[in-house]
Design a protein around this motif. Structure first.
Motif, mmCIF file in Angstrom:
data_model
loop_
_atom_site.group_PDB
_atom_site.id
_atom_site.type_symbol
_atom_site.label_atom_id
_atom_site.label_comp_id
_atom_site.label_asym_id
_atom_site.label_seq_id
_atom_site.Cartn_x
_atom_site.Cartn_y
_atom_site.Cartn_z
ATOM 1 N N HIS A 114 0.866 -1.179 0.000
ATOM 2 C CA HIS A 114 0.000 0.000 0.000
ATOM 3 C C HIS A 114 0.900 1.226 0.000
ATOM 4 O O HIS A 114 2.104 1.139 0.255
ATOM 5 C CB HIS A 114 -0.969 0.007 1.186
ATOM 6 N N SER B 35 -7.836 -1.265 -7.931
ATOM 7 C CA SER B 35 -7.756 -1.766 -6.558
ATOM 8 C C SER B 35 -6.513 -2.637 -6.412
ATOM 9 O O SER B 35 -5.931 -3.104 -7.397
ATOM 10 C CB SER B 35 -9.003 -2.576 -6.213
ATOM 11 N N LYS C 114 -6.000 -9.547 -1.622
ATOM 12 C CA LYS C 114 -7.281 -9.669 -0.935
ATOM 13 C C LYS C 114 -7.216 -8.985 0.432
ATOM 14 O O LYS C 114 -6.128 -8.706 0.950
ATOM 15 C CB LYS C 114 -7.637 -11.146 -0.752
ATOM 16 N N ASP C 115 -8.374 -8.732 1.006
ATOM 17 C CA ASP C 115 -8.428 -8.049 2.296
ATOM 18 C C ASP C 115 -7.644 -8.780 3.371
ATOM 19 O O ASP C 115 -7.099 -8.161 4.292
ATOM 20 C CB ASP C 115 -9.884 -7.886 2.754
ATOM 21 N N TYR D 159 -4.171 -7.519 4.268
ATOM 22 C CA TYR D 159 -4.015 -6.316 5.079
ATOM 23 C C TYR D 159 -4.577 -6.484 6.492
ATOM 24 O O TYR D 159 -4.100 -5.835 7.424
ATOM 25 C CB TYR D 159 -4.712 -5.135 4.395
ATOM 26 N N ARG D 160 -5.602 -7.333 6.635
ATOM 27 C CA ARG D 160 -6.240 -7.493 7.948
ATOM 28 C C ARG D 160 -6.421 -8.973 8.273
ATOM 29 O O ARG D 160 -7.541 -9.466 8.397
ATOM 30 C CB ARG D 160 -7.587 -6.780 7.968
ATOM 31 N N ASP E 5 -8.770 -10.116 11.092
ATOM 32 C CA ASP E 5 -10.223 -10.020 10.947
ATOM 33 C C ASP E 5 -10.839 -11.287 10.365
ATOM 34 O O ASP E 5 -12.062 -11.418 10.317
ATOM 35 C CB ASP E 5 -10.591 -8.838 10.032
ATOM 36 N N ASN F 19 -3.600 -15.255 -0.952
ATOM 37 C CA ASN F 19 -4.006 -13.897 -0.607
ATOM 38 C C ASN F 19 -4.020 -12.952 -1.796
ATOM 39 O O ASN F 19 -4.140 -11.742 -1.641
ATOM 40 C CB ASN F 19 -3.095 -13.322 0.497
ATOM 41 N N LYS G 184 -5.778 -11.838 -5.509
ATOM 42 C CA LYS G 184 -7.031 -11.950 -6.249
ATOM 43 C C LYS G 184 -6.852 -12.834 -7.478
ATOM 44 O O LYS G 184 -5.835 -12.749 -8.180
ATOM 45 C CB LYS G 184 -7.517 -10.554 -6.665
#
Length: 651
Positions: free
Chosen positions: A7, A527, A531-532, A535-536, A539, A551, A553
């Motif tokens: 990022h 984007s 995948k999310d 980063y998290r 969660d 991880n 896409k």
């Protein structure tokens, strides 16, 4: 192995770390609230009292009066400029052009980016930090009819489309800023401020930014630029005639705009030059150490020079054996009378610079020969353009009359490109000359419109024998169906800009044959490839883990991953990229082995060893690349053995 962040930089976090490093005793913590279980939420903080002691200065609180320029949501603009984003650029090969002008090329050093320029500037923070020599922008003038960027990240895409009234495949982010809008100036300032904050970081210490603006926002633009770049780095505001005649307007009929100019660091900036009439340097040195340099011939005798120095009145020999001297009534060794002609140079200077002397037979000469009759020869000195540019103290006038907007209309018409309100390439090319753009310099425009800056850079390179590159950014702004451009087949402003660069490059190449880079690599803001869960990870619940065995896409390619890795590591997008195969696996080598990456699965020790033996600065793999646990276990030892200095990264 280190994990890539994937990022953009968190500039606020970086600023905090810098401050903490300088004044560690000012770093503290504060309780900002409590969670649902009653536990205190502790966040970092700076003790202003300690900071005041350290810097021996007053810290101004909100309630105290002081000089400042502010507007609603200014603090949000600052936060927006510093906040990181998890996005990337994706290469669009079919839109790109090679440096020789062929479609689909990947070797050009020029960059064209489709997408929101705020996102693009953030994505370029690592790769172009401190590398841009000149920025020219022509942002919306805020006339009440312009569209401006709507930087609203709190709403979803569907909400945004509803607010903006536009739907397109590019996720258009423009809204019309009408004069009836109660936040007319505020919205424009909130758009410009974070973009200029980021632009400053991209400029080199020698860098300069030129901003075209009219009188609707010239005052506000100068104020925010002074805040961002510093008052000491303001180097002037030029006026430019936009049209020769204009009958519109309630009071004055406006026919000029402004070019606000700031430098990154006045102490390091290269002063502007504007004293040389470049067209007069129409001769080229054919031999000797200055072979290839442009020069002009200047008479050694000028009647305007008056004094009685005998060292400047002497005989000069001509190719036929005759001698010449400026007109007068006395002759060496007599001391000249006042009014007798003298050379610009003394005899000592003449003898020391004979390589710059040209004696030519002419039809008419104001010199005298040895018989004290009109001579058939004249004496000239070679004045080299390079010397004039390096030593000239003459500066360009701050009122520009030559480059009116009508020139841009003719340029676009010649290329068959339908577009209104472009800036003439001659204006931008002139600014490049004024700023003394040289080989290797980068010129940027992040409100690029029809691509005038790219066109100007191509012309500048071909005419000046330079090799500078450009970086352009333009939003995928949809063209109205009623517009002539849409009827001609252009769906977005980017379509127009890209086609203009192609046609301009082709035209310049056909007319000049200059050995320059005619292409560009096209990218689009998208984007993140990750995948999310990347980063998290905290969660993701245990029941969801099966969905995230990888991880990355599914639709993203190894080429996509390479571009995001280059952005993350600060490797220039213009770098040479070579693709090879090692033991059946696709391997990328960037910038002659500076970065080597492999994103294939089932990577063996043979592949890792072969890459390590090439001793790259960076080596990057997917976290799930390794074919077995033993390969993963031996990975570090392989690099320790063959290339311990290599920085190993995974994603």
């Amino acid at each position: 192995m280190e994990k890539l962040k994937m990022h953009t930089p968190d500039l606020a976090e970086e600023n905090y770390k810098k401050l903490a490093a300088l004044f560690p005793d000012a770093v503290t913590e504060t309780i900002t609230g409590y969670d649902e279980k009653g536990r205190a939420i502790v966040e970092r903080a700076i003790d202003k009292d300690v900071l005041m002691q350290e810097i021996n200065a007053q810290v101004v609180d909100d309630g105290q009066e002081r000089y400042q320029f502010t507007w609603p949501d200014k603090r949000k603009s600052v936060v927006l400029a510093n906040a990181p984003i998890a996005k990337t650029l994706r290469f669009e090969k079919e839109k790109s052009v090679g440096r020789d002008g062929t479609p689909g090329g990947t070797d050009s050093e020029n960059i064209y980016i489709e997408g929101d320029n705020l996102d693009a500037l953030k994505l370029l923070q690592e790769t172009y930090l401190g590398k841009v020599r000149m920025i020219y922008i022509d942002p919306p003038y805020n006339t009440g009819r312009d569209f401006i960027y709507s930087d609203n990240y709190t709403h979803g895409y569907n909400d945004y489309v509803k607010n903006s009234g536009q739907e397109d495949e590019g996720g258009n982010q423009l809204v019309q800023n009408t004069e009836t809008n109660g936040r007319f100036h505020t919205d424009w300032l909130n758009m410009m401020y974070p973009r200029l904050r980021l632009a400053k970081d991209l400029l080199s210490d020698k860098g300069v930014i030129f901003i075209s603006v009219d009188d609707n926002e010239v005052d506000e633009m100068k104020k925010i630029c002074t805040e961002i770049f510093g008052e000491q780095n303001f180097v002037g505001c030029a006026g430019r005639i936009t049209k020769k005649s204009n009958n519109k307007g309630d009071f004055w009929a406006p026919n000029f705009d402004y070019i606000i100019t700031y430098v990154k660091n006045r102490a390091a900036a290269i002063e502007f030059t504007g004293g040389a009439n470049l067209a007069s340097y129409n001769l080229v040195e054919e031999d000797g150490p200055r072979k290839g340099e442009k020069y002009q011939l200047v008479r050694l005798y000028m009647s305007s020079i008056q004094n009685r120095n005998p060292e400047q009145r002497f005989w000069i020999s001509c190719p036929d054996g005759s001698k010449v001297i400026p007109p007068g009534t006395t002759f060496p060794p007599e001391r000249p009378n006042l009014g007798d002609g003298i050379w610009r140079w003394s005899k000592a200077t003449f003898e020391a610079n004979k390589d710059k002397i040209v004696v030519k037979r002419v039809r008419s000469s104001n010199l005298l020969n040895q018989d004290k009759e009109p001579a058939q020869w004249n004496v000239f000195t070679k004045t080299y353009l390079k010397d004039v540019l390096e030593k000239s103290s003459a500066k360009p006038n701050s009122f520009i009359e030559e480059y009116i907007n009508q020139m841009a209309s003719h340029e676009l018409s010649d290329l068959g490109i339908p577009f209104d309100y472009a800036k003439p390439t001659e204006l931008i090319k002139y600014l490049m000359k004024v700023a003394q753009i040289e080989d290797g310099d980068v010129v940027m425009d992040f409100f690029s419109g029809s691509g005038s800056t790219a066109h100007a850079a191509l012309k500048y390179n071909s005419e000046e024998s330079k090799h500078c590159s450009f970086v352009l950014v333009q939003l995928l702004e949809i063209i109205d169906e009623k517009n002539e451009a849409h009827k001609a087949g252009y769906k977005t402003i980017c379509d127009i800009g890209e086609e203009r660069i192609r046609r301009a490059g082709k035209k310049i190449k056909e007319e000049t044959g200059a050995d320059i880079d005619y292409g560009f690599r096209c990218f689009k803001v998208d984007s993140s490839n990750m995948k999310d869960v990347y980063y998290r990870p905290a969660d993701i619940g245990q029941m969801d883990l099966d969905q995230f065995t990888d991880n990355i896409k599914e639709e993203r390619t190894p080429e996509d991953l390479l571009i995001q890795v280059m952005l993350d590591l600060g490797v220039l997008l213009s770098s040479k990229v070579e693709q090879t195969e090692i033991a059946g696996k696709k391997v990328f080598s960037v910038a002659d082995g500076y970065l080597i990456a492999c994103f294939d699965k089932d990577v063996t020790e043979d592949v890792v060893t072969a890459i390590a033996k090439q001793k790259p600065f960076y080596a990057v793999f997917r976290d799930s690349s390794f074919g077995s646990d033993s390969v993963a276990a031996n990975f570090e030892q392989i690099f320790v053995t063959y290339s311990p200095q290599t920085v190993r990264k995974v994603l």
